[in-house]
Write an enzyme that holds these catalytic residues in place. Structure first.
Site, PDB file in Angstrom:
ATOM      1  CG  HIS A 128      -1.881  -1.025   1.396  1.00  0.00           C
ATOM      2  ND1 HIS A 128      -2.707  -1.415   0.379  1.00  0.00           N
ATOM      3  CD2 HIS A 128      -2.238  -1.787   2.476  1.00  0.00           C
ATOM      4  CE1 HIS A 128      -3.511  -2.372   0.818  1.00  0.00           C
ATOM      5  NE2 HIS A 128      -3.245  -2.623   2.076  1.00  0.00           N
ATOM      6  CE1 TYR A 213     -13.173  -3.600  -5.713  1.00  0.00           C
ATOM      7  CE2 TYR A 213     -14.977  -2.506  -6.857  1.00  0.00           C
ATOM      8  CZ  TYR A 213     -14.534  -3.423  -5.930  1.00  0.00           C
ATOM      9  OH  TYR A 213     -15.443  -4.168  -5.220  1.00  0.00           O
ATOM     10  CB  SER A 247     -10.767 -13.814  -8.792  1.00  0.00           C
ATOM     11  OG  SER A 247     -11.225 -13.762 -10.126  1.00  0.00           O
ATOM     12  CE  LYS A 270     -23.728  -2.759   1.323  1.00  0.00           C
ATOM     13  NZ  LYS A 270     -24.503  -1.522   1.118  1.00  0.00           N
ATOM     14  N   GLY A 271     -18.275  -5.531  -2.070  1.00  0.00           N
ATOM     15  CA  GLY A 271     -17.622  -5.827  -3.347  1.00  0.00           C
ATOM     16  C   GLY A 271     -18.320  -5.226  -4.552  1.00  0.00           C
TER      17      GLY A 271
HETATM   18  P1  A3P Z   1     -16.061  -2.914  -0.093  1.00  0.00           P
HETATM   19  O1  A3P Z   1     -15.719  -2.541   1.307  1.00  0.00           O
HETATM   20  O2  A3P Z   1     -16.562  -1.754  -0.902  1.00  0.00           O
HETATM   21  O3  A3P Z   1     -16.970  -4.084  -0.185  1.00  0.00           O
HETATM   22  P2  A3P Z   1      -8.682  -4.329  -0.089  1.00  0.00           P
HETATM   23  O4  A3P Z   1      -8.564  -5.762  -0.428  1.00  0.00           O
HETATM   24  O5  A3P Z   1      -7.684  -3.479  -0.832  1.00  0.00           O
HETATM   25  O6  A3P Z   1      -8.668  -4.111   1.378  1.00  0.00           O
HETATM   26  O7  A3P Z   1     -10.083  -3.821  -0.626  1.00  0.00           O
HETATM   27  C1  A3P Z   1     -11.273  -4.288  -0.034  1.00  0.00           C
HETATM   28  C2  A3P Z   1     -12.440  -4.010  -0.960  1.00  0.00           C
HETATM   29  O8  A3P Z   1     -12.388  -4.918  -2.089  1.00  0.00           O
HETATM   30  C3  A3P Z   1     -13.761  -4.273  -0.269  1.00  0.00           C
HETATM   31  O9  A3P Z   1     -14.691  -3.345  -0.822  1.00  0.00           O
HETATM   32  C4  A3P Z   1     -14.044  -5.699  -0.697  1.00  0.00           C
HETATM   33  O10 A3P Z   1     -15.383  -6.112  -0.552  1.00  0.00           O
HETATM   34  C5  A3P Z   1     -13.619  -5.641  -2.146  1.00  0.00           C
HETATM   35  N1  A3P Z   1     -13.386  -6.982  -2.727  1.00  0.00           N
HETATM   36  C6  A3P Z   1     -12.713  -8.011  -2.183  1.00  0.00           C
HETATM   37  N2  A3P Z   1     -12.761  -9.085  -2.990  1.00  0.00           N
HETATM   38  C7  A3P Z   1     -13.473  -8.719  -4.079  1.00  0.00           C
HETATM   39  C8  A3P Z   1     -13.886  -9.402  -5.263  1.00  0.00           C
HETATM   40  N3  A3P Z   1     -13.564 -10.654  -5.486  1.00  0.00           N
HETATM   41  N4  A3P Z   1     -14.635  -8.710  -6.164  1.00  0.00           N
HETATM   42  C9  A3P Z   1     -14.969  -7.428  -5.944  1.00  0.00           C
HETATM   43  N5  A3P Z   1     -14.619  -6.729  -4.833  1.00  0.00           N
HETATM   44  C10 A3P Z   1     -13.873  -7.366  -3.908  1.00  0.00           C
END
Ligand code: A3P
Length: 313
Positions: A128, A213, A247, A270-271
């Protein structure tokens, strides 16, 4: 049992126990002007990271927190397994040493870099950190970097829920308090806008591929194909389908207890795109629009974010 290479359960369990007994104001520490979580990062680790030798064939993922880095980590580790003729997710796709290391470069103990010299190529590394805080060898050795960016309103929304769901980070009584901190550089890993501005200086480099994203969400198949091409990994249609299936948000969330243990719930929320609309007031939305305009709208990365499409009501 399938294990993620992004998590070392022991380390995380200890960090959680330590965080539980800390005061809110002890949870973050400042290093070279940026805040980091005290229980998972340390000045000793940052110092040791400076001289870590990145290899030219390391596969690197860079992204501000909450940009979907765990998602892209899953895609990249599966692509690495495929490049090595291993079956993604199978017991044999990672050796025991690889499973123990946390892929996030700045997270862990200061001795991790010494252990990582013994890992076979290609290693998967994530971070990060802003580019100037990464080890110089990344750029000297021309390692390929996938830079993941996400629209700032959804990043802030995700960060808010994450801060309240994980003990390593200070929690917030109200969204308004969080928003104020997000806009005034009080986040762990620093300010979103500065992160994008700094990475923008590298956006034209040949060995850096930027992806959003939102575009992976919109067209995962094309995104995975482009990522594989960038890293020089040939993919059959069947392999592509396997990577996509593994994924998907549903499948990652379903497996997350196994892959991400105690932090699974906070990570896979929520993704989706546009959840910010459930939190931002009109005034906050305007403040964010103004900051975006001032700091990054005119940059290459700023344009790539398609702000008007994803961040205007
Ligand atoms: P939300 O909180 O909006 O749901 P990181 O991995 O960098 O910490 O980011 C986390 C964010 O990525 C979260 O967003 C999470 O739900 C989302 N995320 C994780 N896996 C995912 C997937 N397979 N598809 C889409 N979003 C995903």
């Amino acid at each position: 049992m399938e294990k993620s290479r992004n998590i070392s359960e022991d380390f995380i369990q200890k960090a959680m126990a330590a965080a539980n007994s800390m005061r809110r104001d002890e949870l973050l520490f400042s290093y070279k002007g940026t805040l980091y979580p005290t229980t998972i990062c340390s000045p000793e680790t940052f110092k040791a990271l400076e001289s870590f030798e990145v290899r030219s064939d390391d596969v690197i993922l860079a992204g501000y927190p909450k940009s979907g880095t765990n998602w892209l980590s899953q895609i990249l580790t599966d692509l690495i397994a495929i490049s090595q003729k291993k079956t993604p997710g199978s017991e044999s796709s990672l050796n025991a040493e690889e499973q123990k290391e946390i892929a996030y470069l700045e997270v862990g103990d200061a001795k991790k870099y010494e252990r990582m010299t013994r890992l076979p190529s290609p290693r998967f590394l994530a971070s990060h950190l802003r580019p100037e805080n990464l080890p110089k060898s990344i750029f000297k050795n021309n390692a390929k970097i996938l830079l993941l960016i996400r629209n700032p309103k959804d990043v802030a929304t995700s960060f808010y829920h994450f801060s309240n769901g994980i003990v390593f980070l200070p929690s917030y009584e109200t969204w308004n308090d969080f928003f104020t901190d997000f806009m005034t550089k009080k986040m762990a890993w620093g300010c979103y806008f500065e992160y994008i501005s700094e990475w923008n200086k590298y956006a034209d480099k040949e060995n850096i591929m930027t992806i959003t994203y939102e575009e992976v969400k919109e067209n995962p198949a094309l995104s995975v194909k482009n990522i594989a091409t960038f890293f020089g990994i040939p993919l059959t249609e069947e392999e592509l389908q396997l990577v996509l299936e593994r994924s998907s948000f549903q499948s990652m969330k379903k497996n997350s207890d196994k892959t991400h243990g105690p932090i699974a719930n906070a990570l896979f929320r929520k993704g989706g795109v546009s959840d910010w609309k459930n939190l931002f007031s009109e005034d906050q939305s305007e403040k964010m629009d103004k900051a975006f305009e001032e700091h990054i709208a005119g940059t290459k990365l700023g344009k790539k974010l398609k702000y008007d499409l994803y961040c205007k009501a």
